[in-house]
Design a protein around this motif. Structure first.
Motif, PDB file in Angstrom:
ATOM      1  N   VAL A 195       0.856  -1.200   0.000  1.00 23.84           N
ATOM      2  CA  VAL A 195       0.000   0.000   0.000  1.00 23.84           C
ATOM      3  C   VAL A 195       0.882   1.235   0.000  1.00 23.84           C
ATOM      4  O   VAL A 195       1.913   1.274   0.673  1.00 23.84           O
ATOM      5  N   ARG A 196       0.498   2.236  -0.767  1.00 24.00           N
ATOM      6  CA  ARG A 196       1.228   3.507  -0.777  1.00 24.00           C
ATOM      7  C   ARG A 196       0.221   4.626  -1.076  1.00 24.00           C
ATOM      8  O   ARG A 196      -0.849   4.371  -1.626  1.00 24.00           O
ATOM      9  N   PRO A 197       0.542   5.832  -0.728  1.00 23.44           N
ATOM     10  CA  PRO A 197      -0.358   6.950  -1.063  1.00 23.44           C
ATOM     11  C   PRO A 197      -0.430   7.123  -2.586  1.00 23.44           C
ATOM     12  O   PRO A 197       0.551   6.920  -3.300  1.00 23.44           O
ATOM     13  N   ALA A 198      -1.606   7.476  -3.078  1.00 21.67           N
ATOM     14  CA  ALA A 198      -1.751   7.732  -4.515  1.00 21.67           C
ATOM     15  C   ALA A 198      -0.958   8.982  -4.896  1.00 21.67           C
ATOM     16  O   ALA A 198      -0.913   9.955  -4.142  1.00 21.67           O
ATOM     17  N   ASP A 199      -0.327   8.910  -6.059  1.00 21.56           N
ATOM     18  CA  ASP A 199       0.353  10.113  -6.555  1.00 21.56           C
ATOM     19  C   ASP A 199      -0.465  10.707  -7.698  1.00 21.56           C
ATOM     20  O   ASP A 199      -1.523  10.205  -8.062  1.00 21.56           O
ATOM     21  N   ALA A 200       0.043  11.778  -8.281  1.00 22.72           N
ATOM     22  CA  ALA A 200      -0.698  12.477  -9.340  1.00 22.72           C
ATOM     23  C   ALA A 200      -0.981  11.555 -10.515  1.00 22.72           C
ATOM     24  O   ALA A 200      -2.048  11.625 -11.142  1.00 22.72           O
ATOM     25  N   GLY A 201      -0.050  10.652 -10.819  1.00 14.85           N
ATOM     26  CA  GLY A 201      -0.235   9.727 -11.930  1.00 14.85           C
ATOM     27  C   GLY A 201      -1.361   8.748 -11.676  1.00 14.85           C
ATOM     28  O   GLY A 201      -2.119   8.394 -12.592  1.00 14.85           O
ATOM     29  N   ASP A 202      -1.504   8.289 -10.424  1.00 16.12           N
ATOM     30  CA  ASP A 202      -2.593   7.378 -10.073  1.00 16.12           C
ATOM     31  C   ASP A 202      -3.954   8.056 -10.251  1.00 16.12           C
ATOM     32  O   ASP A 202      -4.893   7.476 -10.792  1.00 16.12           O
ATOM     33  N   VAL A 203      -4.044   9.299  -9.771  1.00 10.01           N
ATOM     34  CA  VAL A 203      -5.306  10.038  -9.893  1.00 10.01           C
ATOM     35  C   VAL A 203      -5.636  10.265 -11.364  1.00 10.01           C
ATOM     36  O   VAL A 203      -6.774  10.089 -11.799  1.00 10.01           O
ATOM     37  N   ALA A 204      -4.615  10.618 -12.144  1.00 14.90           N
ATOM     38  CA  ALA A 204      -4.831  10.864 -13.576  1.00 14.90           C
ATOM     39  C   ALA A 204      -5.223   9.581 -14.304  1.00 14.90           C
ATOM     40  O   ALA A 204      -6.012   9.616 -15.255  1.00 14.90           O
ATOM     41  N   ILE A 224      -7.065   7.235 -13.227  1.00 14.48           N
ATOM     42  CA  ILE A 224      -8.466   6.927 -12.961  1.00 14.48           C
ATOM     43  C   ILE A 224      -9.395   8.003 -13.518  1.00 14.48           C
ATOM     44  O   ILE A 224     -10.394   7.713 -14.186  1.00 14.48           O
ATOM     45  N   PHE A 225      -9.065   9.258 -13.293  1.00 14.33           N
ATOM     46  CA  PHE A 225      -9.975  10.349 -13.674  1.00 14.33           C
ATOM     47  C   PHE A 225      -9.589  11.036 -14.988  1.00 14.33           C
ATOM     48  O   PHE A 225     -10.354  11.847 -15.502  1.00 14.33           O
ATOM     49  N   GLY A 226      -8.432  10.710 -15.533  1.00 10.12           N
ATOM     50  CA  GLY A 226      -8.002  11.335 -16.779  1.00 10.12           C
ATOM     51  C   GLY A 226      -7.069  12.512 -16.536  1.00 10.12           C
ATOM     52  O   GLY A 226      -7.087  13.129 -15.469  1.00 10.12           O
ATOM     53  N   GLU A 227      -6.258  12.805 -17.559  1.00 13.78           N
ATOM     54  CA  GLU A 227      -5.348  13.942 -17.457  1.00 13.78           C
ATOM     55  C   GLU A 227      -6.038  15.217 -17.928  1.00 13.78           C
ATOM     56  O   GLU A 227      -6.905  15.198 -18.797  1.00 13.78           O
ATOM     57  N   GLY A 262      -7.109  18.517 -19.739  1.00 11.96           N
ATOM     58  CA  GLY A 262      -7.024  18.938 -21.130  1.00 11.96           C
ATOM     59  C   GLY A 262      -8.127  18.332 -21.971  1.00 11.96           C
ATOM     60  O   GLY A 262      -8.675  17.264 -21.641  1.00 11.96           O
ATOM     61  N   GLY A 263      -8.463  18.993 -23.081  1.00 15.52           N
ATOM     62  CA  GLY A 263      -9.505  18.484 -23.959  1.00 15.52           C
ATOM     63  C   GLY A 263     -10.847  18.452 -23.259  1.00 15.52           C
ATOM     64  O   GLY A 263     -11.282  19.445 -22.671  1.00 15.52           O
ATOM     65  N   VAL A 264     -11.504  17.306 -23.298  1.00 14.81           N
ATOM     66  CA  VAL A 264     -12.822  17.183 -22.653  1.00 14.81           C
ATOM     67  C   VAL A 264     -12.700  16.791 -21.186  1.00 14.81           C
ATOM     68  O   VAL A 264     -13.716  16.643 -20.499  1.00 14.81           O
ATOM     69  N   ASN A 265     -11.475  16.614 -20.689  1.00 17.75           N
ATOM     70  CA  ASN A 265     -11.274  16.316 -19.267  1.00 17.75           C
ATOM     71  C   ASN A 265     -11.193  17.635 -18.500  1.00 17.75           C
ATOM     72  O   ASN A 265     -10.202  18.358 -18.561  1.00 17.75           O
ATOM     73  N   PHE A 266     -12.259  17.944 -17.806  1.00 18.19           N
ATOM     74  CA  PHE A 266     -12.417  19.226 -17.130  1.00 18.19           C
ATOM     75  C   PHE A 266     -12.052  19.072 -15.652  1.00 18.19           C
ATOM     76  O   PHE A 266     -12.563  18.177 -14.975  1.00 18.19           O
ATOM     77  N   VAL A 267     -11.171  19.925 -15.138  1.00 22.28           N
ATOM     78  CA  VAL A 267     -10.771  19.855 -13.725  1.00 22.28           C
ATOM     79  C   VAL A 267     -11.933  20.337 -12.853  1.00 22.28           C
ATOM     80  O   VAL A 267     -12.298  21.514 -12.868  1.00 22.28           O
ATOM     81  N   ILE A 268     -12.506  19.413 -12.112  1.00 18.94           N
ATOM     82  CA  ILE A 268     -13.679  19.712 -11.306  1.00 18.94           C
ATOM     83  C   ILE A 268     -13.293  20.071  -9.869  1.00 18.94           C
ATOM     84  O   ILE A 268     -14.077  20.613  -9.091  1.00 18.94           O
ATOM     85  N   PRO A 308      -5.116  17.418  -9.379  1.00 21.15           N
ATOM     86  CA  PRO A 308      -6.343  17.725 -10.117  1.00 21.15           C
ATOM     87  C   PRO A 308      -7.199  16.468 -10.343  1.00 21.15           C
ATOM     88  O   PRO A 308      -6.671  15.403 -10.655  1.00 21.15           O
ATOM     89  N   VAL A 309      -8.502  16.612 -10.145  1.00 19.69           N
ATOM     90  CA  VAL A 309      -9.457  15.541 -10.405  1.00 19.69           C
ATOM     91  C   VAL A 309     -10.318  15.983 -11.591  1.00 19.69           C
ATOM     92  O   VAL A 309     -10.936  17.042 -11.550  1.00 19.69           O
ATOM     93  N   CYS A 310     -10.321  15.161 -12.641  1.00 17.24           N
ATOM     94  CA  CYS A 310     -10.995  15.557 -13.877  1.00 17.24           C
ATOM     95  C   CYS A 310     -12.339  14.849 -14.057  1.00 17.24           C
ATOM     96  O   CYS A 310     -12.558  13.753 -13.542  1.00 17.24           O
ATOM     97  N   LEU A 311     -13.200  15.495 -14.800  1.00 18.58           N
ATOM     98  CA  LEU A 311     -14.491  14.938 -15.192  1.00 18.58           C
ATOM     99  C   LEU A 311     -14.493  14.836 -16.715  1.00 18.58           C
ATOM    100  O   LEU A 311     -14.276  15.820 -17.411  1.00 18.58           O
TER     101      LEU A 311
END
Length: 311
Positions: free
Chosen positions: A4-13, A15-18, A20-26, A35-38
């Motif tokens: 187990v380790r803490p999630a980093d920015a790459g893990d969040v991206a 799952i939720f996407g990077e 840009g484009g249609v990925n909107f930072v919510i 950043p968490v994207c929709l």
């Protein structure tokens, strides 16, 4: 026993996407600020809800999502704005700071409509007015607000009889009747005049008093300023034209903040506009024309539509 380790920015991206484009930072993760994207293209394909207690920021979050939709143009948005929170600039009541309205952020993309002739959207003049024809009201529309109007089972039967008698003209024909008109027969006895509610009721095999009671309950609705017999323009056609041609529409209810106004108007417009989108989609699937622009209908105060009778 998995590591187990803490999630980093790459893990969040992942799952939720990077961003840009249609990925909107919510928003951002609370501790790390990642950043968490929709994914807005996927978001507009399903019904969604934003729920929370009073003061938790539902309207602000909704405004953010709408800004994302409008910035990326993944869908047309029709917003039923009950409290004038989305179209024009507003003030944050907690912080006293200015909040940009969607009209300010996307001037050429957003048009604000107001319910009723000559109405205002807050303190601003709208781009156009929305006025409904009495012929657009169905019996089902009235039954939708039956609880508010204190309608009974007898009222429902009377409404059905009106529809059988006058088809889609039932509302205006009924309201054109006189609830109390009487005349005398050759024996000097009183009887309902031909233009009276009771005269129609007897011909339609409906209880006189039930028909008069329904008339009294519907008259305040019919007298609303946004309902006319023959509107100068078709409000639905005006809205659809804008939605189909790259713009978004925010409908302000202005001075009409009663619950029955909101239920009636949002239901009638949604039903008619959705019908047009369904027909356009069916035409596209059968090989005729291009796919319609995706449409998102945003309903403020959604809980008002969720009572068992209404839903």
């Amino acid at each position: 026993h998995a590591p187990v380790r803490p999630a980093d920015a790459g893990d969040v991206a992942a799952i939720f996407g990077e961003e840009g484009g249609v990925n909107f930072v919510i928003g951002h993760t609370i501790e790390q600020g990642y950043p968490v994207c929709l994914d807005l293209e996927r978001f507009v394909k399903r019904s969604s809800g934003i729920f929370g207690a009073t003061g938790t920021g539902k309207s602000f979050l909704t405004r953010m999502v709408l800004a994302g939709l409008m910035k990326t143009d993944v869908a047309a948005a029709l917003v039923f704005d009950m409290h004038n929170e989305y179209g024009f600039d507003d003030t944050d009541s907690d912080r006293g700071t200015r909040v940009d309205g969607l009209k300010s952020l996307f001037r050429t993309k957003v048009e604000v409509a107001a319910l009723g002739p000559g109405s205002m959207a807050g303190s601003n003049r709208p781009d156009f007015d929305v006025v409904l024809s009495a012929d657009e009201f169905t019996v089902e529309d009235i039954l939708l607000v039956g609880e508010k109007l204190h309608l009974t089972e007898t009222s429902a039967a009377t409404l059905s009889a009106l529809e059988r008698s006058f088809n889609n003209k039932w509302f205006s024909k009924f309201m054109a009747m006189d609830p109390t008109a009487e005349e005398f027969d050759e024996d000097g006895k009183k009887r309902p005049a031909p233009n009276s509610v009771a005269f129609w009721a007897r011909g339609a095999n409906v209880n006189d008093e039930a028909a008069k009671g329904l008339y009294r309950r519907l008259k305040p609705i019919y007298d609303k300023a946004y309902i006319v017999e023959t509107p100068a323009v078709d409000a639905v056609a005006e809205i659809v034209n804008r939605l189909e041609n790259g713009r978004h529409v925010i409908l302000s209810f202005g001075r009409f903040e009663a619950e029955e106004d909101y239920l009636l108007v949002s239901n009638i417009l949604t039903r008619r506009i959705r019908d047009k989108w369904v027909k356009a989609t069916e035409s596209y699937k059968s090989g005729g024309g291009s796919a319609p622009r995706p449409l998102v209908i945003v309903v403020e105060e959604a809980h008002k539509l969720l009572s068992p009778g209404v839903s």
